[in-house]
Structures are given as C-alpha cells and as structure tokens.
Write an enzyme that holds these catalytic residues in place. Sequence first.
Site, PDB file in Angstrom:
ATOM      1  N   GLU A 166      41.141  55.250  41.040  1.00  0.00           N
ATOM      2  CA  GLU A 166      41.233  54.578  42.279  1.00  0.00           C
ATOM      3  C   GLU A 166      40.700  53.206  42.162  1.00  0.00           C
ATOM      4  OE1 GLU A 166      42.403  54.279  44.710  1.00  0.00           O
ATOM      5  OE2 GLU A 166      41.736  55.538  46.504  1.00  0.00           O
ATOM      6  N   ASP A 167      41.279  52.385  42.778  1.00  0.00           N
ATOM      7  CA  ASP A 167      41.189  50.880  42.740  1.00  0.00           C
ATOM      8  C   ASP A 167      39.973  50.539  43.388  1.00  0.00           C
ATOM      9  OD1 ASP A 167      42.134  51.475  45.200  1.00  0.00           O
ATOM     10  OD2 ASP A 167      43.693  50.008  45.315  1.00  0.00           O
TER      11      ASP A 167
ATOM     12  N   THR B  73      40.042  58.481  52.024  1.00  0.00           N
ATOM     13  CA  THR B  73      41.106  58.460  51.210  1.00  0.00           C
ATOM     14  C   THR B  73      40.755  59.546  50.017  1.00  0.00           C
ATOM     15  OG1 THR B  73      41.917  56.474  51.832  1.00  0.00           O
ATOM     16  CG2 THR B  73      43.084  57.600  49.926  1.00  0.00           C
TER      17      THR B  73
ATOM     18  N   ASP C  83      36.166  52.758  50.021  1.00  0.00           N
ATOM     19  CA  ASP C  83      35.745  51.650  51.206  1.00  0.00           C
ATOM     20  C   ASP C  83      35.122  52.997  52.067  1.00  0.00           C
ATOM     21  OD1 ASP C  83      35.744  49.632  52.819  1.00  0.00           O
ATOM     22  OD2 ASP C  83      37.443  50.092  54.004  1.00  0.00           O
ATOM     23  N   THR C  84      35.649  53.449  53.009  1.00  0.00           N
ATOM     24  CA  THR C  84      35.038  54.272  53.880  1.00  0.00           C
ATOM     25  C   THR C  84      35.051  55.745  53.352  1.00  0.00           C
ATOM     26  OG1 THR C  84      37.248  55.077  54.761  1.00  0.00           O
ATOM     27  CG2 THR C  84      36.121  53.569  56.108  1.00  0.00           C
TER      28      THR C  84
ATOM     29  N   PHE D  11      36.756  41.710  51.898  1.00  0.00           N
ATOM     30  CA  PHE D  11      38.125  42.026  51.672  1.00  0.00           C
ATOM     31  C   PHE D  11      38.399  41.264  50.557  1.00  0.00           C
ATOM     32  CE2 PHE D  11      42.611  41.189  51.855  1.00  0.00           C
ATOM     33  CZ  PHE D  11      43.094  42.737  52.115  1.00  0.00           C
TER      34      PHE D  11
ATOM     35  N   ASP E   6      46.203  44.394  47.191  1.00  0.00           N
ATOM     36  CA  ASP E   6      47.048  43.427  47.779  1.00  0.00           C
ATOM     37  C   ASP E   6      46.836  42.715  49.310  1.00  0.00           C
ATOM     38  OD1 ASP E   6      47.312  46.038  49.284  1.00  0.00           O
ATOM     39  OD2 ASP E   6      49.192  44.967  50.233  1.00  0.00           O
TER      40      ASP E   6
ATOM     41  N   LYS F 252      32.696  49.778  47.477  1.00  0.00           N
ATOM     42  CA  LYS F 252      32.323  49.031  48.839  1.00  0.00           C
ATOM     43  C   LYS F 252      31.325  50.224  49.451  1.00  0.00           C
ATOM     44  CE  LYS F 252      35.769  46.326  50.580  1.00  0.00           C
ATOM     45  NZ  LYS F 252      36.643  45.982  51.548  1.00  0.00           N
TER      46      LYS F 252
ATOM     47  N   ARG G 187      48.899  41.186  43.967  1.00  0.00           N
ATOM     48  CA  ARG G 187      48.491  42.360  43.018  1.00  0.00           C
ATOM     49  C   ARG G 187      48.440  41.815  41.500  1.00  0.00           C
ATOM     50  NH1 ARG G 187      48.844  47.263  46.111  1.00  0.00           N
ATOM     51  NH2 ARG G 187      50.523  47.404  47.819  1.00  0.00           N
TER      52      ARG G 187
HETATM   53  P1  5GP Z   1      39.069  54.367  52.264  1.00  0.00           P
HETATM   54  O1  5GP Z   1      39.819  55.447  52.478  1.00  0.00           O
HETATM   55  O2  5GP Z   1      38.059  54.574  51.106  1.00  0.00           O
HETATM   56  O3  5GP Z   1      38.644  53.630  53.475  1.00  0.00           O
HETATM   57  O4  5GP Z   1      40.130  53.081  51.774  1.00  0.00           O
HETATM   58  C1  5GP Z   1      40.461  53.006  50.502  1.00  0.00           C
HETATM   59  C2  5GP Z   1      41.785  52.124  50.406  1.00  0.00           C
HETATM   60  O5  5GP Z   1      41.805  51.149  51.366  1.00  0.00           O
HETATM   61  C3  5GP Z   1      41.991  51.558  49.128  1.00  0.00           C
HETATM   62  O6  5GP Z   1      42.526  52.268  48.195  1.00  0.00           O
HETATM   63  C4  5GP Z   1      42.713  50.370  49.516  1.00  0.00           C
HETATM   64  O7  5GP Z   1      43.761  50.682  49.791  1.00  0.00           O
HETATM   65  C5  5GP Z   1      42.285  49.785  50.806  1.00  0.00           C
HETATM   66  N1  5GP Z   1      41.222  49.175  50.744  1.00  0.00           N
HETATM   67  C6  5GP Z   1      39.906  48.910  51.112  1.00  0.00           C
HETATM   68  N2  5GP Z   1      39.266  47.911  50.825  1.00  0.00           N
HETATM   69  C7  5GP Z   1      40.139  46.918  50.462  1.00  0.00           C
HETATM   70  C8  5GP Z   1      40.081  45.768  50.032  1.00  0.00           C
HETATM   71  O8  5GP Z   1      39.116  44.877  50.100  1.00  0.00           O
HETATM   72  N3  5GP Z   1      41.169  44.981  49.685  1.00  0.00           N
HETATM   73  C9  5GP Z   1      42.469  45.534  49.569  1.00  0.00           C
HETATM   74  N4  5GP Z   1      43.489  44.834  49.149  1.00  0.00           N
HETATM   75  N5  5GP Z   1      42.631  47.057  50.000  1.00  0.00           N
HETATM   76  C10 5GP Z   1      41.193  47.625  50.251  1.00  0.00           C
END
Ligand code: 5GP
Length: 182
Positions: free
Chosen positions: A101-102, A109, A105-106, A154, A161, A133, A167
């Site tokens: 995974e890149d 996903t 965040d929360t 962010f 992206d 994060k 990217r």
């Molecule tokens: P989660 O489900 O953990 O909240 O979200 C993960 C996804 O949110 C990541 O795979 C990415 O696509 C997007 N995301 C979360 N933070 C960032 C950020 O700082 N920059 C970008 N470009 N995408 C983010």
Amino acid sequence: MSTWKIDKLEVYLTKEQIQKRVAELGARISRDYEGQDLHLVAVLKGSVVFLADLMRHITIPHSIDFMATSSYGAATESTGIVRILKDLDMPIIGRNVLIVEDIVDTGYTLDYLRRILLEREPASLRIVCLLDKRERREVEVPIDYIGFEIPNVFVVGYGLDYAELYRNLPYIAIPKEGFLED
Ligand code: 5GP
C-alpha cells in the site's frame, strides 16, 4: 485538465530518503520470507511506483498481482465500505500474501481489503505501507512493515496523485499556498 504546479510543492521526503528506506524494506522482507512462497498484492494506482521499486529490492522469488478499489466517498468514513473495481487475477489460497500500500490514512481501505483477502484463506497475510498517517487512524489495521510515519498532511508524488497528476515525481511533496487555487 489541471495545470501542473510543481513550483507550488515543497519536498517532504527526498528521492534519496525514499530509495534508502525502500531498499531497507526490501531487504527485511527478503529475510523474513527466505525459503518461502511470496505473493505481492498491490493496490492500484497509488502503489505502483512503490511496488516497482520495492520488488526490485526483494531478492527472493515472488509473484505480483493487482487490485483496484474505490471508496463510497463520505460513506467510507462511517461504514468502511469499499468497492472493488478490479479483483485479483490469481487465487491466493495457501499463499503468503503481502499487501503493498502507498499510504494508510483512516485505515478503512486496508481493513476492508484485509478482511476480504483473509476470507480467501491465504497461508499468511501481511501488510507493507510506505507512508503511515498514524494520527488519522479510525480503524486499527495491523501493519507489518512501515516506510515512514508522517503527520496529517496531504502529500503527492511517488505514485500519489492530486487530480491524477504528480504520480511521476520521484519524491514526496506537500502543496504550498496557491497549489489548490486555479
Ligand atoms: P484510508 O482508507 O486509509 O483512509 O485511505 C487510504 C487511501 O487514501 C490511500 O490509498 C490513498 O489513495 C488516499 N490518500 C490518503 N492520504 C493521502 C494523501 O496524503 N495523498 C494522496 N494523494 N492520497 C491519499
């Protein structure tokens, strides 16, 4: 088409810092899975750059597959529902799966992905993410390998992206003032 505002970005992690850390992660993963089967599952599209670099630092045999997901926007925050846009090509039953995974965040996903992949009975399931994060986490997900822990900002670049752009940057950057204005 959005305009390219590279001058309104501030480098947060340099290409060198990222390359060094990705090499370390690759070496650790190679050691941990030595003599075992390894199957990398990357989440499109953000993870492709990380995957491409990471796999070249993994010195043991392994295969790769891709998955694409999209969230239901605001609903994701409360329900954690994630839609699969592209499923894996290959079965994972009995395999040692490592999700690539890149950014986490929360956590919604990854939590969803983890649950649906576990139902497919892999031999093991671990997660590697480049950026974590931590302070934004709403659902706890066990992450086995973390590149960098970052604050609640962010970021773009290195696969990540803004409006499908940036990217290709070899570094990770934070938008400065004026970046989001037209
Ligand atoms: P989660 O489900 O953990 O909240 O979200 C993960 C996804 O949110 C990541 O795979 C990415 O696509 C997007 N995301 C979360 N933070 C960032 C950020 O700082 N920059 C970008 N470009 N995408 C983010």
